[in-house]
Design an enzyme around this catalytic site. Structure first.
Site, PDB file in Angstrom:
ATOM      1  CE1 TYR A 142      48.155  34.030  37.373  1.00 17.56           C
ATOM      2  CE2 TYR A 142      48.204  36.426  37.399  1.00 17.56           C
ATOM      3  CZ  TYR A 142      47.617  35.248  36.985  1.00 17.56           C
ATOM      4  OH  TYR A 142      46.500  35.271  36.182  1.00 17.56           O
ATOM      5  CG  ASP A 237      55.644  39.958  35.616  1.00 22.72           C
ATOM      6  OD1 ASP A 237      55.222  41.129  35.688  1.00 22.72           O
ATOM      7  OD2 ASP A 237      54.892  38.970  35.524  1.00 22.72           O
ATOM      8  CE  LYS A 265      47.679  44.215  37.942  1.00 28.56           C
ATOM      9  NZ  LYS A 265      47.079  42.914  37.911  1.00 28.56           N
TER      10      LYS A 265
HETATM   11  N1  HOZ Z   1      45.434  38.389  39.270  1.00 23.98           N
HETATM   12  C1  HOZ Z   1      45.069  39.507  40.046  1.00 23.98           C
HETATM   13  C2  HOZ Z   1      45.749  39.558  41.329  1.00 23.98           C
HETATM   14  N2  HOZ Z   1      47.103  39.264  41.359  1.00 23.98           N
HETATM   15  C3  HOZ Z   1      43.586  39.584  40.278  1.00 23.98           C
HETATM   16  C4  HOZ Z   1      42.931  40.322  39.208  1.00 23.98           C
HETATM   17  C5  HOZ Z   1      41.504  40.734  39.497  1.00 23.98           C
HETATM   18  O1  HOZ Z   1      40.718  39.949  40.014  1.00 23.98           O
HETATM   19  O2  HOZ Z   1      41.185  41.844  39.162  1.00 23.98           O
END
Ligand code: HOZ
Length: 433
Positions: A142, A237, A265
């Site tokens: 992802y 990534d 993040k």
């Molecule tokens: N895409 C995030 C986990 N791999 C989730 C992000 C969220 O819901 O804060």
């Protein structure tokens, strides 16, 4: 009715699924989100006053633990001087210098506001730099929600069972070729046929959005050689692995140098941040020096820079943090592994360093197809038990467990004991006792 249920009833009327990010909706575990009102150290507290040991950790960035006072103070101090200028600041120079010093493959870096934005921009740069359109990604990895990367993606799309999102133009998806994680021959086969059109191979060096799947020995090295051979850029990534597997991320841990790296993040200490970087030669193709355009008013935002810079400086000064979080990860994996053995459960524990995942499937999980074999109903039952007994896991089989410096031995023991109570009960029920 609990306060979380009440809030959820209001939320679904004004927000799609009642949330701002799909996995948080708890759909795949058949429940409703626990609304969180505060967090500290290794704990979160919901709107009903229940506290939990938290293993979501804001999906990675709270590596020091929640609400670290040093980061909070840095943000407050920055806020006193202004929230956003849309202009160059000293702190963003310090932040860029720090990242370039800590990550040897990164000589220049551009700050953005999220991992999605970082990856989207890195892909554009790879295309602009090579003059080629196609990219190769791996099923189950992802890389955020930009169009060209929502093909056979992990995380929420995998959890929701929608591997190819509606709304992505066919032409855009056609330039995204998918390969099998941990199988470099699947990449080679694509490159043999279409190598001259491939701008980049993008990979999560440790796949952590289809559960946690480690790279097999030699896999990342093979990708490096293939990219060099076919003139494609290798993009790591490191939104999850960056500054988590060590100061130099997965590229340091596995000893493989990518051409471009994306961060998210983790470099914001809890504020919305992302970045992409690489060699001076490649990065100089980004505007205003080069002709690959990318911009953002909030890029390098002073509050985000203050938080991220403080966090990364602490990580650099305190190597014991990495020792501790890795030990917590190891303790959890070892404890869980022996529990699975004790109860003769056909499940698999995976992970590396401070990342872990309990897959509800017996076979070794090496790729997307193997991860999808997991019994998601069994996960949901385990998840709900853990939640109801004070353990806050990600509400999806296909997400990671994150350890922070605030997790203690006692926390891990408590987590394992809770799991043990669940599994012993589960075994008794299964045996009709
Ligand atoms: N895409 C995030 C986990 N791999 C989730 C992000 C969220 O819901 O804060």
């Amino acid at each position: 009715m609990s306060r979380s249920e009440e809030l959820f009833q209001r939320a679904v009327l004004c927000m799609p699924g009642g949330v701002n990010s799909p996995v948080r909706a708890y759909q795949s575990v058949g429940s409703w989100p626990r609304f969180i009102r505060r967090a500290w150290g290794a704990r979160v507290e919901d709107e009903d006053g229940r506290t939990y040991i938290d293993y979501i950790n804001s999906w990675g960035p709270m590596i020091l633990g929640h609400n670290d006072p040093r980061i909070r103070e840095a943000v407050v101090k920055a806020a006193e001087k202004g929230l956003s200028f849309g202009a160059a600041t000293e702190k963003e120079v310090e932040m860029a210098e720090l990242i370039c010093r800590l990550v040897p493959s990164v000589e220049m870096v551009r700050m953005v506001n999220s991992g999605t934005e970082a990856v989207m921009s890195a892909i554009r740069l790879a295309r602009g730099y090579t003059g080629r359109d196609k990219i190769i990604k791996f099923a189950g990895c992802y890389h955020g929600h930009s169009d060209s990367l929502l093909v056979k993606a992990g995380s929420g799309v995998m959890t929701g069972g929608i591997p190819d999102s509606a709304g992505v133009p066919a032409g855009c998806a056609a330039d995204t070729l998918t390969a099998v994680y941990n199988d470099s021959s699947s990449v080679e086969a694509i490159l043999e046929e279409q190598g001259e059109q491939v701008a980049a191979v993008i990979v999560e060096p440790v796949a952590a959005n289809m559960g946690v799947v480690e790279p097999k020995r030699g896999f990342l090295q093979d990708l490096r050689s293939l990219c060099t051979k076919y003139g494609a850029l290798l993009i790591f990534d490191e939104v999850i692995t960056g500054f988590r597997l060590g100061l130099d991320g997965a590229q340091g841990y596995y000893g493989v140098k990518p051409d471009l790296t994306t961060f998210g993040k983790i470099i914001g200490g809890g504020m919305p941040v992302g970045a992409y970087g690489g060699s001076r030669e490649i990065m100089n193709h980004v505007a205003p020096v080069g002709n690959v355009y990318q911009a953002g008013t909030l890029s390098g935002n002073p509050l985000a820079m203050a938080a991220g810079y403080t966090e990364l400086t602490i990580l650099e000064k305190h190597p014991e943090i990495y020792r501790h979080i890795n030990q917590m990860g190891e303790k959890f994996r070892t404890g869980m592994r022996s529990m699975l053995k004790k109860f003769d459960l056909p499940y698999t524990i995976t992970g590396v360093g401070s990342l872990a995942c309990l897959f509800f499937t017996q076979d070794p999980v090496t790729d997307y197809e193997k991860a999808k074999e997991s019994d998601t109903n069994a996960f949901a039952s385990y998840f709900m038990y853990m939640l109801n007994h004070g353990i806050h896991l990600a509400p999806s089989q296909f997400e990671a467990i994150f350890f922070s410096y605030a997790h203690s031995d006692v926390d891990v023991v408590e987590t394992l004991r809770t799991a043990e109570r669940y599994f012993s009960q589960f075994r008794s029920e299964k045996n009709g006792e």
